[in-house]
Every structure is written in structure tokens, then in C-alpha cells.
Design a protein around this motif. Structure first.
Motif, mmCIF file in Angstrom:
data_model
loop_
_atom_site.group_PDB
_atom_site.id
_atom_site.type_symbol
_atom_site.label_atom_id
_atom_site.label_comp_id
_atom_site.label_asym_id
_atom_site.label_seq_id
_atom_site.Cartn_x
_atom_site.Cartn_y
_atom_site.Cartn_z
ATOM 1 N N LYS A 94 0.826 -1.215 0.000
ATOM 2 C CA LYS A 94 0.000 0.000 0.000
ATOM 3 C C LYS A 94 0.858 1.262 0.000
ATOM 4 O O LYS A 94 2.019 1.241 0.386
ATOM 5 C CB LYS A 94 -0.930 -0.001 1.224
ATOM 6 C CG LYS A 94 -1.962 -1.135 1.223
ATOM 7 C CD LYS A 94 -2.999 -0.935 0.133
ATOM 8 C CE LYS A 94 -4.092 -1.999 0.186
ATOM 9 N NZ LYS A 94 -5.076 -1.820 -0.893
ATOM 10 N N LYS A 95 0.224 2.373 -0.389
ATOM 11 C CA LYS A 95 0.950 3.646 -0.502
ATOM 12 C C LYS A 95 0.438 4.676 0.504
ATOM 13 O O LYS A 95 -0.747 4.673 0.830
ATOM 14 C CB LYS A 95 0.737 4.262 -1.890
ATOM 15 C CG LYS A 95 1.217 3.424 -3.035
ATOM 16 C CD LYS A 95 0.736 4.043 -4.361
ATOM 17 C CE LYS A 95 1.137 3.145 -5.516
ATOM 18 N NZ LYS A 95 0.496 3.554 -6.756
ATOM 19 N N ILE A 96 1.334 5.558 0.904
ATOM 20 C CA ILE A 96 0.895 6.801 1.566
ATOM 21 C C ILE A 96 1.446 7.952 0.722
ATOM 22 O O ILE A 96 2.643 8.011 0.431
ATOM 23 C CB ILE A 96 1.411 6.949 3.013
ATOM 24 C CG1 ILE A 96 0.969 5.788 3.898
ATOM 25 C CG2 ILE A 96 0.911 8.279 3.604
ATOM 26 C CD1 ILE A 96 1.463 5.890 5.350
ATOM 27 N N ILE A 97 0.554 8.832 0.294
ATOM 28 C CA ILE A 97 0.976 10.044 -0.423
ATOM 29 C C ILE A 97 1.065 11.161 0.617
ATOM 30 O O ILE A 97 0.064 11.507 1.251
ATOM 31 C CB ILE A 97 -0.055 10.470 -1.500
ATOM 32 C CG1 ILE A 97 -0.519 9.272 -2.342
ATOM 33 C CG2 ILE A 97 0.491 11.619 -2.355
ATOM 34 C CD1 ILE A 97 0.388 8.782 -3.404
ATOM 35 N N PHE A 98 2.247 11.696 0.811
ATOM 36 C CA PHE A 98 2.439 12.793 1.767
ATOM 37 C C PHE A 98 2.372 14.116 1.001
ATOM 38 O O PHE A 98 3.017 14.255 -0.039
ATOM 39 C CB PHE A 98 3.795 12.655 2.473
ATOM 40 C CG PHE A 98 3.886 11.425 3.331
ATOM 41 C CD1 PHE A 98 3.475 11.450 4.652
ATOM 42 C CD2 PHE A 98 4.380 10.238 2.812
ATOM 43 C CE1 PHE A 98 3.544 10.308 5.445
ATOM 44 C CE2 PHE A 98 4.454 9.090 3.591
ATOM 45 C CZ PHE A 98 4.033 9.124 4.919
ATOM 46 N N SER A 99 1.586 15.076 1.540
ATOM 47 C CA SER A 99 1.434 16.340 0.794
ATOM 48 C C SER A 99 1.360 17.546 1.724
ATOM 49 O O SER A 99 0.817 18.572 1.367
ATOM 50 C CB SER A 99 0.169 16.275 -0.072
ATOM 51 O OG SER A 99 -0.976 16.058 0.734
ATOM 52 N N ASP A 100 1.924 17.402 2.923
ATOM 53 C CA ASP A 100 1.782 18.484 3.901
ATOM 54 C C ASP A 100 3.071 19.296 4.033
ATOM 55 O O ASP A 100 3.967 18.926 4.786
ATOM 56 C CB ASP A 100 1.380 17.882 5.267
ATOM 57 C CG ASP A 100 1.169 18.956 6.332
ATOM 58 O OD1 ASP A 100 0.908 20.113 5.963
ATOM 59 O OD2 ASP A 100 1.272 18.636 7.535
ATOM 60 N N ASN A 101 3.155 20.389 3.240
ATOM 61 C CA ASN A 101 4.226 21.369 3.424
ATOM 62 C C ASN A 101 5.618 20.728 3.462
ATOM 63 O O ASN A 101 6.344 20.867 4.445
ATOM 64 C CB ASN A 101 3.925 22.121 4.738
ATOM 65 C CG ASN A 101 4.753 23.392 4.862
ATOM 66 O OD1 ASN A 101 5.308 23.875 3.884
ATOM 67 N ND2 ASN A 101 4.854 23.914 6.064
ATOM 68 N N LEU A 102 5.979 20.048 2.377
ATOM 69 C CA LEU A 102 7.206 19.241 2.382
ATOM 70 C C LEU A 102 8.434 19.988 1.879
ATOM 71 O O LEU A 102 8.337 20.931 1.115
ATOM 72 C CB LEU A 102 6.999 17.993 1.515
ATOM 73 C CG LEU A 102 5.898 17.030 1.980
ATOM 74 C CD1 LEU A 102 5.640 15.977 0.913
ATOM 75 C CD2 LEU A 102 6.256 16.359 3.296
ATOM 76 N N ASN A 103 9.601 19.517 2.320
ATOM 77 C CA ASN A 103 10.897 19.970 1.810
ATOM 78 C C ASN A 103 11.845 18.760 1.888
ATOM 79 O O ASN A 103 11.471 17.731 2.453
ATOM 80 C CB ASN A 103 11.409 21.167 2.636
ATOM 81 C CG ASN A 103 11.496 20.822 4.121
ATOM 82 O OD1 ASN A 103 11.931 19.735 4.495
ATOM 83 N ND2 ASN A 103 11.081 21.744 4.976
ATOM 84 N N PHE A 113 4.997 8.153 -1.219
ATOM 85 C CA PHE A 113 5.088 9.055 -2.367
ATOM 86 C C PHE A 113 5.001 10.468 -1.798
ATOM 87 O O PHE A 113 4.368 10.676 -0.763
ATOM 88 C CB PHE A 113 3.919 8.841 -3.336
ATOM 89 C CG PHE A 113 4.095 7.681 -4.265
ATOM 90 C CD1 PHE A 113 4.400 7.894 -5.610
ATOM 91 C CD2 PHE A 113 3.945 6.375 -3.822
ATOM 92 C CE1 PHE A 113 4.562 6.824 -6.479
ATOM 93 C CE2 PHE A 113 4.101 5.304 -4.681
ATOM 94 C CZ PHE A 113 4.419 5.529 -6.014
ATOM 95 N N PHE A 114 5.583 11.446 -2.488
ATOM 96 C CA PHE A 114 5.604 12.804 -1.944
ATOM 97 C C PHE A 114 5.112 13.819 -2.970
ATOM 98 O O PHE A 114 5.645 13.889 -4.085
ATOM 99 C CB PHE A 114 7.025 13.159 -1.480
ATOM 100 C CG PHE A 114 7.527 12.248 -0.396
ATOM 101 C CD1 PHE A 114 7.262 12.514 0.941
ATOM 102 C CD2 PHE A 114 8.231 11.086 -0.708
ATOM 103 C CE1 PHE A 114 7.691 11.663 1.943
ATOM 104 C CE2 PHE A 114 8.670 10.222 0.285
ATOM 105 C CZ PHE A 114 8.400 10.504 1.620
ATOM 106 N N GLY A 115 4.079 14.577 -2.592
ATOM 107 C CA GLY A 115 3.567 15.649 -3.438
ATOM 108 C C GLY A 115 4.095 16.959 -2.897
ATOM 109 O O GLY A 115 3.691 17.403 -1.817
ATOM 110 N N ILE A 116 5.015 17.592 -3.636
ATOM 111 C CA ILE A 116 5.704 18.775 -3.112
ATOM 112 C C ILE A 116 5.156 20.026 -3.784
ATOM 113 O O ILE A 116 5.103 20.118 -5.011
ATOM 114 C CB ILE A 116 7.231 18.627 -3.309
ATOM 115 C CG1 ILE A 116 7.705 17.454 -2.427
ATOM 116 C CG2 ILE A 116 7.967 19.909 -2.931
ATOM 117 C CD1 ILE A 116 8.948 16.795 -2.874
ATOM 118 N N GLY A 117 4.738 20.985 -2.953
ATOM 119 C CA GLY A 117 4.066 22.180 -3.453
ATOM 120 C C GLY A 117 4.972 23.391 -3.541
ATOM 121 O O GLY A 117 5.878 23.460 -4.368
ATOM 122 N N SER A 118 4.760 24.355 -2.626
ATOM 123 C CA SER A 118 5.462 25.641 -2.710
ATOM 124 C C SER A 118 6.978 25.499 -2.631
ATOM 125 O O SER A 118 7.695 26.368 -3.095
ATOM 126 C CB SER A 118 5.021 26.619 -1.615
ATOM 127 O OG SER A 118 3.846 26.244 -1.015
#
Length: 390
Positions: A303-312, A330-335
Motif C-alpha cells: 500500500k501507498k501513503i501520499i504525503f502532501s503536507d508542506n514538504l521539503n 510518495f511525496f507531493g511537493i508544493g510551494s
């Protein structure tokens, strides 16, 4: 300035807005929604900001899906059926749905109309507000050369960690041009660890896969229609009904993770490919998720966890090392990709505040894993906590 259009494509938006729009048209075609702009960072807006914002907004009424864009969606998103793409062909932004006014240095904004129509406003509006804010306050970014070096260094770190990363930075980008530059580098240097962008327009331009599933408003609306206790479960079941297991990542923190896991039954836990973490302590969340899967005799390593909380890069290193041999991160990187220009990025959101599932308007809320991310009226938050025993 005034001839310049910040949003130049109907697809310059996050992918999950289109996937949700498709589901809304099919399941709740007559539902209405109200959204509000929330200035979390207490930013001061310069004089006439509202007028220039409105000019940009009015230009969006002329945007339409091009033939090439439709072909791109058909090829890359086969689960968006032709009836939805026909709808998108005819879709036009309606600036009358958006009400903006400025009082001194504060901006007030709300959006109201059919949910299927208003759902696309949030992300491009935030991108416009962000870009205009930097332009009109004279905040200049670091040079393109420095942005390229910074982005390349980040990719090197992610490659070294061998983690899969996506770009999620449309809503708080410094500018369209910086966003484009960053994605150009990610595409060129990121293989095989860069897996795609949430921005559909840039995905089209750079021939990459648009990524994302659904946002909090999907579950917030279900709470207005079906109640807080079962909103997560019915929202997931409705998602399955539309997408048959495609786009199978469940969002876990609309009414806190413990409530989500109560709703995430054995059937759903098996069918969904994983969950998204968007608030609260990531390590506690990983433990909670693994424990949940093991309870149903499901092997978490599949299974996967997509992390998307204010990452660096630092946070990604910390989280990925904890996930090793336990679960797939998996990592969803924003700003940190699209607005790392030497200044803090804006802290702004646009959130659904009311829904009209049938006959009357109902206030909607979000109960995040951290108090700062809660949205909605205090009395409704109080009521929801009482009902959910939080």
C-alpha cells in the motif's frame, strides 16, 4: 500589466478539480456550493488589488478546452469519459459567480453557484492572487539561474533518497513562469523518480502524467448530505462507483484520521491503493495506517501513503527513512518547488463554506489533524466534535 493574462489555459488547474467535477456532474448535478477566501497569513494587499484581480478573472471567461488538450486528456486519463469531456468542451468560467471587494488592505472574496461550475475556481484564483501579490508589492524572486540550481539540488537529494516525488505547487506558486521553469527541470533531471504534476496544463505541455485524486471539499459535501459520522465512507464508495478503483488514493484528514479509519472498512482498505496524509504528525500517521491494514490482514508494504503536507527535502528524508520496508511513500511537493524564491510563500486558502445538497444551505467544515487547518464556523465545528466524540 493589464494586458497580461495570468491564466491562459482552462487546464491550468489541479487535476483533482477535474476528477471531482466529473463525479459531481454524475452524482450531484443540481448541488450548489459557496466558497470563501481565507487570508491565513494576514497579508496586506496594495491599493486597487481587487480591481486588477477582477480584470484577470474576467479574462478567464474566454478560456476553453482546445482540441489538443482534449486529445491529451483522452490519452492520459481514460477514466474521464467522453460525456465529461463533452461537458468540459462547453464549460466556460462565469466571473459573476465570484464576488470580490477590498476594504483598506484586506481582500474579501466569495464564490457561489452550481457546485459543478464553481469547483474549478479555487486553484487558478489562488495562483492569480499569489502572482499579483508579488508583482504589485514588488517582491522580486531570485534569478532564474539560482532557481535552476536550487531545483537541481533538490532533485539530487530526492534521487539519493530514491523516493518518488510529484509536483503539487499550482495554488501558491510565485508565478506561472517560475512554475514552468521548475517543471522543465523536473522533467529533464527527475527521471525515474519524478512521477508527474498535479497541474494539467503543464502536464500537457511537458507530456507528463497529471496526478491527484480528490480534495477535502468532496468529503465536506458528503457530510452536509449524509452526516459527519459516515461522510468519509460514502464519499469513498461514491468515488469507487465513478472510478472503479482508478484514482484509488483516499484522503484521510477531513474529520481527523481516527474518524477516517473508522470509515475505512475492510472492503475499502482492500480496494483503495493507499491513503493521503495532509496534516498532523507524519510518523504517528504511518504507524496508525500500518496498524489499520494489519488489523484486516492486509500487507502494508503493498500500500501507498501520499504525503502532501508542506514538504521539503529534510522532511522527505525523515519520513521516507521511517517508511522503509513498512509501506510505500510518495511525496507531493508544493510551494517548496514553485515558490522557493527567497521569501516566505503566501499563506492563503479558498475553502468551501456552505453546500446546498437539496433544499437548504448547510455550513460545511473541515476538522484537520491540526487545529490551524480547521475551517468553518466555530459552532458547527463544536457540534461536529460532539457528534464524532473528538
Amino acid at each position: 500589466m493589464n494586458n497580461f493574462s495570468i491564466i491562459s489555459s482552462l487546464l491550468d488547474n489541479d487535476f483533482y478539480k477535474f476528477t471531482m467535477q466529473n463525479a459531481v456532474i454524475k452524482l450531484f448535478p443540481f448541488a450548489k456550493a459557496k466558497y470563501e477566501f481565507i487570508n491565513r497569513g494576514k497579508h496586506f494587499f496594495p491599493k486597487n488589488f481587487d480591481k486588477i484581480l477582477k480584470e484577470n478573472l474576467n479574462k478567464m471567461a474566454y478560456l476553453k478546452l482546445s482540441k489538443e488538450e482534449r486529445v491529451f486528456l483522452e490519452k492520459n486519463c481514460p477514466y474521464l469519459d467522453s460525456s465529461y469531456l463533452d461537458f468540459l468542451n462547453k464549460y466556460r468560467y462565469n466571473p459573476k459567480e465570484v464576488n470580490i471587494y477590498q476594504k483598506g488592505k484586506n481582500i474579501k472574496m466569495n464564490i457561489e453557484g452550481l457546485w459543478s461550475s464553481t469547483i474549478l475556481w479555487e486553484v487558478p484564483l489562488m495562483a492569480i492572487i499569489s502572482e499579483l501579490y508579488y508583482k504589485l508589492t514588488g517582491i522580486k524572486p531570485i534569478s532564474d539561474k539560482k532557481i535552476i540550481i536550487l531545483t537541481k539540488n533538490k532533485i539530487k537529494k530526492y534521487k539519493k533518497l530514491q523516493v518518488k516525488i510529484g509536483e503539487y505547487g499550482t495554488r501558491r506558486r510565485y508565478s506561472y513562469q517560475v512554475h514552468k521553469l521548475v517543471l522543465k527541470i523536473l522533467k529533464k533531471e527527475g527521471y525515474p523518480f519524478f512521477i508527474g504534476s498535479s497541474n494539467v496544463h503543464f502536464s500537457h505541455i511537458f507530456s507528463i502524467k497529471p496526478i491527484g485524486t480528490q480534495g477535502h471539499e468532496w468529503i465536506m459535501f458528503h457530510a452536509a448530505k449524509y452526516g459527519f459520522n459516515i461522510a468519509d465512507r460514502i464519499a469513498m464508495e461514491n468515488w469507487l462507483h465513478i472510478y472503479n478503483g482508478n484514482l484509488g488514493i483516499a484522503l484521510s484528514d477531513t474529520f481527523t484520521s481516527p474518524i477516517f479509519f473508522k470509515n475505512f472498512n475492510k472492503k475499502l482498505s482492500n480496494i483503495f491503493k493507499g491513503v493521503r496524509h495532509d496534516s498532523g504528525n507524519p510518523i504517528s500517521f504511518i504507524k496508525e495506517t500500518i496498524k489499520h491494514y494489519k488489523k484486516f490482514k492486509i500487507n502494508p508494504i503493498k500500500k501507498k501513503i501520499i504525503f502532501s503536507d508542506n514538504l521539503n527535502p529534510y522532511k522527505v528524508a525523515y519520513i521516507s527513512s521511517f517508511c522503509k520496508k513498512k509501506i510505500i511513500p510518495f511525496f507531493g511537493i508544493g510551494s517548496n518547488f514553485t515558490n522557493d524564491i527567497g521569501y516566505p510563500s503566501m499563506n492563503i486558502v479558498i475553502k468551501m463554506v456552505k453546500a446546498l445538497p437539496e433544499k437548504k444551505w448547510i455550513s460545511v467544515i473541515k476538522l484537520s489533524n491540526v487545529k490551524e487547518k480547521n475551517t468553518g464556523k466555530k459552532n458547527v465545528i463544536f457540534l461536529a466534535k460532539k457528534i464524532l466524540h473528538i
